[in-house]
Design an enzyme around this catalytic site. Structure first.
Site, mmCIF file in Angstrom:
data_model
loop_
_atom_site.group_PDB
_atom_site.id
_atom_site.type_symbol
_atom_site.label_atom_id
_atom_site.label_comp_id
_atom_site.label_asym_id
_atom_site.label_seq_id
_atom_site.Cartn_x
_atom_site.Cartn_y
_atom_site.Cartn_z
ATOM 1 N N GLU A 45 0.933 -1.181 0.191
ATOM 2 C CA GLU A 45 -0.035 -0.072 -0.089
ATOM 3 C C GLU A 45 0.876 1.376 0.098
ATOM 4 O O GLU A 45 1.622 1.550 1.062
ATOM 5 C CB GLU A 45 -0.781 0.184 1.260
ATOM 6 C CG GLU A 45 -1.956 -1.465 1.453
ATOM 7 C CD GLU A 45 -2.545 -1.178 2.721
ATOM 8 O OE1 GLU A 45 -3.610 -2.101 2.716
ATOM 9 O OE2 GLU A 45 -2.280 -0.268 3.412
ATOM 10 N N ASP A 93 -5.603 9.357 9.378
ATOM 11 C CA ASP A 93 -4.399 8.769 9.722
ATOM 12 C C ASP A 93 -3.794 8.998 11.214
ATOM 13 O O ASP A 93 -4.267 10.025 11.804
ATOM 14 C CB ASP A 93 -3.319 9.643 8.743
ATOM 15 C CG ASP A 93 -3.400 8.975 7.462
ATOM 16 O OD1 ASP A 93 -4.109 8.013 7.117
ATOM 17 O OD2 ASP A 93 -3.179 9.638 6.426
#
Lengths: 411, 266
Positions: free
Chosen positions: B49, B60
């Site tokens: 990824e 995040d």
């Protein structure tokens, strides 16, 4: 003198408009661009909110808070000397005095509504993002009143600039969390608030401060702020026996303007003007005129106009007014702009400062710098209107919070 | 079949679990990222990824956010990342690559243009954490048309009915988020996680299920591999890159780390 008007803080719907659609869209704008963890929370919040919106007990409780606590209805004041000073009295200008609300701005309408909702949802904790600190103070206020735990996220840079509001929030029992990421301002505080909510959605309600963010927030905040327009309608009918011709309000995220506009959506003869911050001037690139200059993007959970780079990164906005200093824009405003139902213009820092002085001298009112942008725009709007037109301007907040900035620039 | 689908088909046949790694593109710079990807490929990682940085991430954790911020400072763009993948493919890097990032940079690039450029560059799919199924239709159709995987996430808060819909629409694999909140906290493989992942695997079958968030050590990898088809390690790798950035042995350290995770799978 005005006829007495009843308090009506009831969230109001606008049947003919039917916005947003069931997916939370205002035309192409809005929606829910959030991590999967929040989807379930947002779907549940929407369901619950729609039930409470129609719940007579909830509405009664909220009306009581808005009336006895926030000080509603706020006056609709005919600003005769201001009217005379702008285009020689071509229009009759009324000020909707949200600056007289408890805590000094319209923000309290929303935080009381969402605070009460949090209470009903059984969430003991609320969080908020804040830029200048106004929404943080309004959230801390509602949280204190409603006995909710309160955490406020605020950029380090803003904490430095708005020391006094940080103290106010702490005095009210809220915890203020400095945010050190990114530009350390409102957008970063909002990112942080979302992150906190992701981790604690079980016991926490996120009180977003404007008509931004993922569905149902833009709808919910609009509904809670629409008390501004609902009262305005009644008051102007009592004073003038007719609806206003023009509505003017400043737009950062856009909650005071949406609150004023929404109850008039279905009145085709009522023109609406949203005033963005042109900062140091649109041409300098240092501005916050998101709707006028932005491109469609996805920011803070919604599709809307955003200030961004060629690579799709969000750009910092600039304005002398911290409350307008936001690179996004409410999705419903984007829709009103695209469909040309409302007009969007902008005023620079300098024009806002001049307008502040003008309102001080003509009416003895120190406006918030945000609201001063709307006043400044009257110089552009009023000369174009039909003679004798009625203009209602939302004076969204008072300027006490801005005295340091004002002294620096006007002293 | 793209590289992701081919990989999982083969892994299923060989009854192997897969190691999926996350790397922030452009941290500390794109050239280093290129070297690291080659090393990761050599070290036995199964799927990569590749994080596309965004200025304002809401999904995040602090580690990845900070790496994104630096990646942007070093001048990383989506255009540059696509070019990097293209270069790596010309050097015979074969690892399946997903671009992982916030929706706005993709939207701004133009979804249609992005899908064709991704195929041309040798990208195999996308994972967009702030694009839930409700908002995905347009991008989904474009990815499908181009043969790209679009991986959706299932959260701890997702009810079974919704899980089903997500699993039906996810392609390549489906990503189970092990924790509420953002990345960077440690996982605990307990009965609740076991049960949730088991449920998703039954629902998603034959689509593989990868579990991510909070997986930092070979021990975590071993535990998660018991219950899932794929194990995702993100922040821990980014932290390692941070620790050794500028060191001559950065590449070597990353290689060792990847091999230690990989050996925990078998």
């Amino acid at each position: 003198m005005s006829a007495p008007v009843s308090t009506s803080g009831s969230p109001t719907r606008f049947p003919a408009s039917q916005r947003p659609d069931p997916r939370g869209r205002f035309g192409q704008f809005g929606g829910r661009y959030v991590p999967e963890t929040l989807m379930t929370v947002l779907l549940e919040l929407e369901k619950q909110y729609l039930a409470y919106r129609d719940d007579p007990d909830f509405r009664r409780d909220l009306d009581a808070l808005l009336g006895d606590y926030a000080g509603r209805p706020t006056p609709l004041f005919h600003a005769a000397r201001l009217s005379e000073a702008i285009a020689a009295g071509r229009a009759k200008i009324y000020l909707k005095r949200e600056d007289l609300c408890h805590t000094g701005a319209h923000k309290i309408n929303n935080t009381l509504g969402q605070g009460l909702l949090a209470k009903h949802l059984g969430k003991p904790r609320v969080i908020a993002e804040t830029g200048a600190g106004q929404h943080g103070v309004a959230t801390a206020t509602a949280a204190a009143l409603l006995d909710l735990e309160c955490d406020v996220f605020m950029g380090e840079e803003d904490i430095r600039r708005q020391e006094l509001n940080v103290f106010r929030m702490r005095l009210l029992g809220a915890e203020v969390h400095p945010v050190s990421s990114g530009s350390r301002t409102l957008k970063d505080a909002t990112n942080e608030a979302f992150r906190d909510w992701l981790a604690r959605c079980d016991d926490t309600h996120y009180i977003i401060g404007s008509v931004v963010g993922p569905h149902p927030f833009p709808m919910m905040v609009r509904d809670f702020q629409s008390v501004i327009g609902v009262e305005t309608r009644r008051q102007i009918m009592a004073k003038e026996g007719r609806l206003p011709d023009h509505l003017v309000a400043c737009v950062g995220g856009g909650s005071n303007s949406i609150g004023l506009f929404a109850p008039f959506y279905d009145e085709p003869n009522v023109q609406m003007y949203g005033v963005e911050a042109a900062g140091e001037g649109i041409e300098t690139g240092r501005h916050a005129a998101t709707i006028s200059m932005g491109q469609v993007g996805v920011f803070h959970g919604a599709r809307e106009y955003v200030l961004q780079t060629d690579d799709g990164q969000i750009v910092e906005a600039h304005s002398i007014s911290a409350g307008l200093d936001y690179p996004g824009s409410g999705p419903e405003h984007c829709f009103l702009a695209e469909s040309k139902r409302a007009h969007y213009l902008s005023a620079t820092d300098r024009e806002a400062l001049d307008a502040t002085r003008l309102l001080c001298r003509t009416e003895g009112i120190i406006p918030a710098l945000e609201s001063a942008h709307a006043i400044a725009a009257l110089h552009k709007i009023v000369p174009q209107v039909e003679k004798g037109a009625i203009v209602v301007l939302c004076l969204s907040g008072r300027g006490d919070k801005d005295v340091y900035t004002l002294r620096k620039h006007l002293g | 079949m793209n590289r992701i689908e081919k990989h999982f088909a083969q892994a299923a046949e060989e009854k192997r679990k897969s190691l999926i790694l996350f790397l922030s593109a452009g941290f500390p710079d794109l050239e280093t990222t290129g070297r690291l990807i080659e090393e990761i490929d050599r070290s036995g990682c199964d799927v990569l990824e590749l994080g596309v940085p965004f200025s304002d991430p809401i999904a995040d954790g602090p580690t990845i956010q900070a790496s994104s911020f630096e990646a942007l400072k070093s001048g990383t763009t989506l255009v540059g990342i696509l070019d990097l993948v293209e270069t790596l493919r010309s050097r015979d890097v074969r690892i399946p690559i997903l671009l992982f990032g916030a929706f706005n940079p993709f939207l701004h690039y133009g979804l249609d243009r992005l899908a064709s450029r991704a195929v041309e560059a040798g990208v195999d799919g996308f994972l967009v954490p702030d694009l839930p199924i409700e908002e995905a239709e347009e991008f989904e159709a474009l990815c499908r048309g181009a043969g790209l995987s679009l991986v959706f996430l299932v959260a701890p808060t997702t009810p079974p009915e919704r899980m089903k819909e997500i699993a039906q629409r996810s392609t390549g694999f489906v990503y189970f988020v092990s924790l509420k909140g953002v990345t960077g906290v440690e996982i605990a493989v307990g009965p609740e996680l076991r049960e949730r992942v088991g449920l998703l695997r039954r629902i998603a079958d034959p689509l593989p299920v990868a579990v991510g968030f909070g997986i930092q050590t070979p021990e975590h990898v071993r535990a998660v591999a018991q219950i899932a088809d794929g194990v995702v390690v993100g922040s821990a790798l980014v932290r390692l890159v941070d620790k050794h950035r500028g060191d001559a042995e950065l590449t070597q350290r990353v290689g060792e780390f990847v091999r230690s995770l990989k050996s925990a799978l078998s």
